[in-house]
Design an enzyme around this catalytic site. Structure first.
Site, PDB file in Angstrom:
ATOM      1  N   TYR B 140      21.107  17.944  38.623  1.00  0.00           N
ATOM      2  CA  TYR B 140      21.155  16.562  39.082  1.00  0.00           C
ATOM      3  C   TYR B 140      22.590  16.048  39.220  1.00  0.00           C
ATOM      4  O   TYR B 140      22.911  15.343  40.183  1.00  0.00           O
ATOM      5  CB  TYR B 140      20.365  15.649  38.141  1.00  0.00           C
ATOM      6  CG  TYR B 140      18.879  15.922  38.138  1.00  0.00           C
ATOM      7  CD1 TYR B 140      18.200  16.144  36.946  1.00  0.00           C
ATOM      8  CD2 TYR B 140      18.163  15.949  39.325  1.00  0.00           C
ATOM      9  CE1 TYR B 140      16.838  16.384  36.944  1.00  0.00           C
ATOM     10  CE2 TYR B 140      16.795  16.191  39.325  1.00  0.00           C
ATOM     11  CZ  TYR B 140      16.146  16.415  38.131  1.00  0.00           C
ATOM     12  OH  TYR B 140      14.802  16.657  38.131  1.00  0.00           O
ATOM     13  N   ARG B 142      25.243  17.744  39.894  1.00  0.00           N
ATOM     14  CA  ARG B 142      25.837  18.359  41.099  1.00  0.00           C
ATOM     15  C   ARG B 142      25.494  17.560  42.341  1.00  0.00           C
ATOM     16  O   ARG B 142      26.191  17.600  43.338  1.00  0.00           O
ATOM     17  CB  ARG B 142      25.288  19.783  41.298  1.00  0.00           C
ATOM     18  CG  ARG B 142      26.093  20.876  40.636  1.00  0.00           C
ATOM     19  CD  ARG B 142      25.869  22.216  41.320  1.00  0.00           C
ATOM     20  NE  ARG B 142      24.465  22.632  41.326  1.00  0.00           N
ATOM     21  CZ  ARG B 142      23.869  23.287  40.338  1.00  0.00           C
ATOM     22  NH1 ARG B 142      24.552  23.585  39.228  1.00  0.00           N
ATOM     23  NH2 ARG B 142      22.608  23.627  40.436  1.00  0.00           N
TER      24      ARG B 142
END
Lengths: 171, 170
Positions: B140, B142
């Site tokens: 998430y 990223r």
């Protein structure tokens, strides 16, 4: 104290907007408000509302120093738990400082619970800021428990540019 | 594994949706908490006023799972409201079966959901993650997600049915 709890109407949006700002000021984040009174009217009182509201009102002779009779509110909506099914989420709960300690907050929360139960909900969820000690104490007295502390769940958000990039499949 | 489709869930999918909900709950060590039934999923997701929406990931029959399933991933979501910023998309569950990971299904599901969020003029997408679930948190982060519990101090609270009944009668 003499007060009534009732469903919010379109005409209440002016006072709801005022109290949303007061609550945001209390949470020290009032510069983050992008929603206007008109947005509230459209989003809460059209054919498919995104939220529901209830208002706490006092009689004219008990009005606030600034002349308001609408002295508290709660905004809520229905959500879904993949473990337990229907749930109700209390987004905002607020009582003007001069009307606190008279059971209005508790009455607002009781109303949201009644409405939630009537709609077949099994739980009521909401978030509280970790520094808001008086609210944390109030909620614990109502029988709530801290999901973040006990199960380690963190609230996450993806917004703005990040949301746009995600939609385009960029990494 | 290049062939899979993403589509809106249909009433016939409730059995697979419940199976996948239980698999995800098992991974979170919460399997015994799932009391939802297929009947409730059907009523609550496919009636006049659905409480949730669902997308499923499906593979062709020749690529079915070891146990013979073709519905191998799903996401359950609904719309919420923040009185400061307006409509939000809330991601309740998001899961791809282990044997089908690494082929981009998860990314495609998230892409579809964020397209839905943007199209319906949501200001953001919210969800919760367990703090020990580092691989998901990385996935998430990223993609630009921020941890509101950590950054702003928000804690999620719950009142169960028993206490709701007590409170509603006060």
């Amino acid at each position: 104290m003499d007060f009534t709890i009732r469903a919010a109407t379109l005409e209440d949006c002016k006072d709801i907007s005022r109290m949303i700002l007061e609550l945001a000021e209390h949470e020290k984040v009032s510069d983050q408000i992008k929603i206007t009174q008109r947005d509230l009217e459209q989003d809460g009182f059209s054919k498919n509302p995104f939220f529901h509201g209830i208002i706490a009102e006092v009689p004219e002779h008990l009005k606030s120093r600034d002349g308001h009779t609408k002295v508290g509110y709660s905004l809520y909506f229905y959500t879904y738990s993949s473990w337990k099914g229907r749930a109700v989420y209390m987004e905002d709960l607020y009582v003007m400082p001069e009307f606190r300690g008279k059971g209005i907050g508790q009455a607002l929360m009781a109303k949201v619970s009644q409405l939630g139960l009537a709609a077949g909900c099994n739980q009521l969820n909401f978030t509280v800021l970790d520094w808001n000690k008086s609210s944390l104490d109030f909620y614990r007295k109502q029988g709530c428990w801290d999901v973040t502390s006990e199960l380690g769940y963190h609230c996450m958000r993806c917004e703005g540019d990040a949301l746009e990039h995600l939609a385009q499949g960029d990494l | 594994m290049d062939k899979f489709i993403l589509r809106k869930a249909e009433p016939k999918d409730v059995s697979d949706i419940l199976r996948l909900i239980k698999e995800l709950a098992k991974f979170e060590e919460m399997e015994e908490q799932v009391v939802l039934t297929e009947k409730e999923l059907l009523e609550d997701g496919f009636g006049d006023h659905p409480f949730y929406h669902c997308v499923v990931a499906e593979v062709p029959k020749d690529k079915q799972s070891l146990e013979g399933y073709t519905v191998v991933g799903f996401a359950m979501y609904y719309f919420t409201y923040d009185p400061w910023i307006g409509k939000l998309l809330y991601l309740e569950d998001f899961y791809v079966m282990k044997e089908f990971r690494g082929y981009g299904m998860g990314s495609e599901i998230l892409k579809m959901l964020s397209e839905t969020a943007v199209k319906t003029r949501c200001s953001g997408m919210h969800f919760i993650v367990a703090e020990w679930n580092t691989s998901s948190i990385e996935f998430y982060k990223r993609r630009g997600a921020s941890d509101l519990s950590h950054e702003e101090g928000w804690r999620l609270y719950e009142i169960d049915k028993c206490n709701l009944l007590k409170m509603s009668s006060k």
